[in-house]
Every structure is written in C-alpha cells, then in structure tokens.
Design a protein around this motif. Structure first.
Motif, mmCIF file in Angstrom:
data_model
loop_
_atom_site.group_PDB
_atom_site.id
_atom_site.type_symbol
_atom_site.label_atom_id
_atom_site.label_comp_id
_atom_site.label_asym_id
_atom_site.label_seq_id
_atom_site.Cartn_x
_atom_site.Cartn_y
_atom_site.Cartn_z
ATOM 1 N N SER A 174 0.820 -1.206 0.000
ATOM 2 C CA SER A 174 0.000 0.000 0.000
ATOM 3 C C SER A 174 0.856 1.258 0.000
ATOM 4 N N ARG A 175 0.306 2.346 -0.538
ATOM 5 C CA ARG A 175 0.986 3.637 -0.530
ATOM 6 C C ARG A 175 1.292 4.099 0.890
ATOM 7 N N ARG A 176 0.582 3.570 1.869
ATOM 8 C CA ARG A 176 0.856 3.927 3.277
ATOM 9 C C ARG A 176 2.263 3.527 3.691
ATOM 10 N N GLY A 177 2.837 2.549 2.998
ATOM 11 C CA GLY A 177 4.200 2.119 3.314
ATOM 12 C C GLY A 177 5.229 3.218 3.165
ATOM 13 N N ALA A 178 4.894 4.242 2.375
ATOM 14 C CA ALA A 178 5.831 5.355 2.171
ATOM 15 C C ALA A 178 6.129 6.092 3.466
ATOM 16 N N LYS A 179 5.269 5.947 4.461
ATOM 17 C CA LYS A 179 5.492 6.634 5.733
ATOM 18 C C LYS A 179 6.767 6.172 6.432
ATOM 19 N N ARG A 180 7.262 4.993 6.064
ATOM 20 C CA ARG A 180 8.488 4.494 6.691
ATOM 21 C C ARG A 180 9.728 5.213 6.175
ATOM 22 N N ALA A 181 9.613 5.906 5.053
ATOM 23 C CA ALA A 181 10.780 6.533 4.423
ATOM 24 C C ALA A 181 11.234 7.767 5.185
ATOM 25 N N ASP A 182 12.533 7.929 5.291
ATOM 26 C CA ASP A 182 13.117 9.170 5.805
ATOM 27 C C ASP A 182 13.299 10.172 4.668
ATOM 28 N N ILE A 183 13.686 9.652 3.507
ATOM 29 C CA ILE A 183 13.857 10.470 2.307
ATOM 30 C C ILE A 183 13.091 9.811 1.166
ATOM 31 N N ILE A 184 12.395 10.616 0.376
ATOM 32 C CA ILE A 184 11.758 10.146 -0.849
ATOM 33 C C ILE A 184 12.427 10.867 -2.014
ATOM 34 N N VAL A 185 12.863 10.092 -3.001
ATOM 35 C CA VAL A 185 13.498 10.658 -4.182
ATOM 36 C C VAL A 185 12.626 10.368 -5.394
ATOM 37 N N VAL A 186 12.188 11.423 -6.064
ATOM 38 C CA VAL A 186 11.484 11.275 -7.341
ATOM 39 C C VAL A 186 12.559 11.183 -8.416
ATOM 40 N N THR A 187 12.700 10.017 -9.036
ATOM 41 C CA THR A 187 13.783 9.750 -9.972
ATOM 42 C C THR A 187 13.346 9.956 -11.421
ATOM 43 N N LYS A 188 14.336 9.981 -12.307
ATOM 44 C CA LYS A 188 14.108 10.066 -13.754
ATOM 45 C C LYS A 188 13.293 11.297 -14.137
ATOM 46 N N CYS A 189 13.561 12.396 -13.438
ATOM 47 C CA CYS A 189 12.898 13.663 -13.745
ATOM 48 C C CYS A 189 13.550 14.325 -14.960
ATOM 49 N N PRO A 190 12.853 15.248 -15.617
ATOM 50 C CA PRO A 190 13.519 16.102 -16.597
ATOM 51 C C PRO A 190 14.588 16.941 -15.887
ATOM 52 N N LYS A 191 15.704 17.181 -16.568
ATOM 53 C CA LYS A 191 16.775 17.974 -15.961
ATOM 54 C C LYS A 191 16.311 19.377 -15.593
ATOM 55 N N ASP A 192 15.378 19.900 -16.387
ATOM 56 C CA ASP A 192 14.911 21.272 -16.175
ATOM 57 C C ASP A 192 13.594 21.325 -15.406
ATOM 58 N N LEU A 193 13.342 20.342 -14.556
ATOM 59 C CA LEU A 193 12.111 20.321 -13.768
ATOM 60 C C LEU A 193 11.988 21.620 -12.968
ATOM 61 N N SER A 194 10.888 22.323 -13.155
ATOM 62 C CA SER A 194 10.737 23.638 -12.533
ATOM 63 C C SER A 194 10.385 23.525 -11.053
#
Length: 338
Positions: A174-194
């Motif tokens: 479940s998405r609730r599992g994300a609560k265990r994270a200390d850091i969340i990294v959104v990967t594979k973004c565009p280099k120029d993400l605003s």
C-alpha cells in the motif's frame, strides 16, 4: 492489458489485505525485526522495478567511500549461487547477479555481498568485512531488518501516489508504506524540472513531518566504453549499431542513443542471454558496434561479442544535493558515535 488489470481488482484487494496485515504485525511487534549497531541504509521502492535503485546506490557509494568502509548487500536476483556470497576476484554476474557484480567492478574497495536472508547477510558482513556502514539494495519491504535510514524511490512519470496494488497496478504494498521513508526521491525527472512542478508533486505527496523530498535525473556519460576503448556519444549516435537492453523500462536508453538505421533488441529485466541469442546479435551487428546498458554489459562481457560497448549513467539531483548529502552524512556520523 489494462482491462485485465481492472478485472483482477479483487485479487489486488486480497493482496493489499495480506501485505497490510504483515506490515501491521511488524509495526506492533508481533513480527520481530532485527536491528544492528552499524548504520544501515535501505534503498528501495513501493513499485516493481525500474525506479533507478542501482544509480542511487552508486551515488551513496561515491558519497560515503572517502570517509567510511562501506558494504552493500543485495538479494542477487537471478544469480546461480545460493546463500551468502561475498564478492572476490573470482566473482561474476552469474555468482552475484548483474547489479551486485556491477558494484563490485566499479567499486573494488567496497565489500559487496548477496544473500536473500538480509539478517544473515548483515551478520556475515559484520563478521567478515567489518564495515562502518551497510547499504541494503532493494530492501524497503524486507522488514526482517530494521534499517536505521530508509530511502524510497519513485519515478517522475509513475509516482507511487498515482499507482495501485498488484496485480491491478504495480505497487508491492500500500501507498501507506511510504510513511516508513526518511527520504523520498522522485527519480528520472527532466533535468529542467521547474520549482513549480516540484512544489505540485510535494503537495500531492503529503509528506510526513520527518520526511524530506528530492528530485533526481539520469545523467548519461559523454562516452560509451568497452574494456579497451571509448567512443564519444555524438559519434556513436551517428553510427549504425545494435542497441541492446535487458532492463526494466529501457525506452530512455534507446531514445538517448538511437538513429534511424539502428537495430534495437529489447529483453526482459535481468535477462540471461542464450547462445542462440548471442549468435543472433552477432549476425544483426554484422561488424558494427553493439551498445548496451552497464547492467547488461556485465552479463554480455566475454560472450564472443566484438565491438561491445556500454553507456554509464549516474544519478544527479535537480537541486538540493547538498541537503541530501548532509542528511546521509548526519545519519551515518551520528550512528558512528552513538
């Protein structure tokens, strides 16, 4: 495929109930987690494959190696060995698995180990290698170990917050599992993400007060490499070649290198190439360069493929790398002297 996934929704509900109960049992202490005195950083995801775990592990290795004795522990997916294995000069991709062997080749000073039983693997590493810090690869759901620090990866185009449980979606839990994270990294973004786009994702995520959010992209090398040669990326793009990828979500790799005359061969993630497939690759190449991913290269190297090259990649941050590095260093140094 989308229709079939929707039909399978009842199974996703059952799967969610089972994984939810398992996590709850760990949360309340019915199922026990092993904790260790050494700093342990777990890198993983909620979804199946393709979030960029290997580049993130390598980023952490580059960050930590100058100051600490570092070890990595992976399951060793699709390896032909069993139990605990500590990499040495005789190791290869069949013994370790492709990703751990890649770590071993690039970072020979690191103790690289594989073991499906992470508790046993950490225990053995502490006994044999005595590391200052251990990086757990793909271990976000492996709750038999209580890591001291959790890094959760999710891709820009497939955020976990928009996904659903298997088999209807691609989430392992479940998405609730994300609560265990200390850091969340959104990967594979565009280099120029605003900054505006970053803020929109941040609002959507609804982070916990203790969590930090970062955005990264895949940074491709300027050259492709063999064991003895290298070719500038602009030159190789304009050459007729064979492109091979046996990774999850290979489209960006192909798009970065391909030209109109290229032969593109796509295989399943962690694919073990048969002799007939190798012969077919040689036939299609017809003396032209063969370019693959770094992960595939460790499985194809030594397989009678001439002109075989790989494209190295790195994880880089759109912004905030200083804060990311500081959070990791603060955790590791704090655990070192606690």
């Amino acid at each position: 495929m989308i229709l079939i996934r929707k039909i399978l929704f009842p199974f996703a509900a059952i799967y969610g109930l089972i994984t939810g109960l398992r996590n709850w049992f760990y949360d309340i202490g019915i199922f026990k987690s092993a904790a260790f005195d050494v700093p342990v950083i777990a890198v993983g995801n909620l979804s199946v494959g393709g979030t960029g775990k290997s580049p993130q592990i390598e980023y952490l290795l580059r960050l930590l190696i100058p100051n600490y004795k570092v070890a990595t522990l992976s399951r060793g997916y699709k390896r032909k060995s069993r139990g605990f294995v500590l990499a040495d000069e005789n190791s290869d991709a069949q013994i370790l698995g492709d990703e751990p062997f890649q770590f071993h080749r690039k970072f020979p000073e690191v103790a690289v180990a594989v073991d499906a039983d992470r508790v046993n693997g950490i225990t053995k590493l502490l006994e044999l290698a005595k590391p200052d810090v251990i990086l757990l690869d793909d271990a976000f759901q492996h709750r038999k170990v209580k890591a001291g620090f959790y890094i959760l990866l999710t891709t820009f185009h497939e955020l976990y917050i928009d996904d659903f449980l298997l088999p209807t979606g691609n989430l392992r839990e479940s998405r609730r599992g994300a609560k265990r994270a200390d850091i969340i990294v959104v990967t594979k973004c565009p280099k120029d993400l605003s900054q505006q786009q970053q803020n929109a994702i941040r609002m959507k995520m609804r982070l916990e007060s203790h969590q930090q959010l970062f955005f990264s992209f895949i940074d491709y090398d300027d050259f492709v490499f063999s064991d003895t040669d290298k070719i500038n990326i602009d030159i190789i793009r304009n050459k007729k070649k064979v492109l091979i990828a046996g990774i999850a979500k290979p489209k960006p790799f192909f798009e970065h290198l391909k030209s109109k005359d290229d032969v593109i061969l796509e295989f399943s993630d962690h694919h073990h190439f048969s002799e007939s497939e190798i012969s077919e690759i040689v036939k299609k190449a017809n003396g032209n360069p063969i370019v693959t991913t770094e992960k595939d290269y460790v499985r194809l190297k030594g397989r009678k493929l001439e002109n075989l090259f790989y494209l190295p990649i790195k994880s880089a941050f759109v912004s905030g790398s200083y804060d990311f590095d500081g959070a990791i260093s603060q955790y590791v140094s704090g655990r070192q002297f606690s």
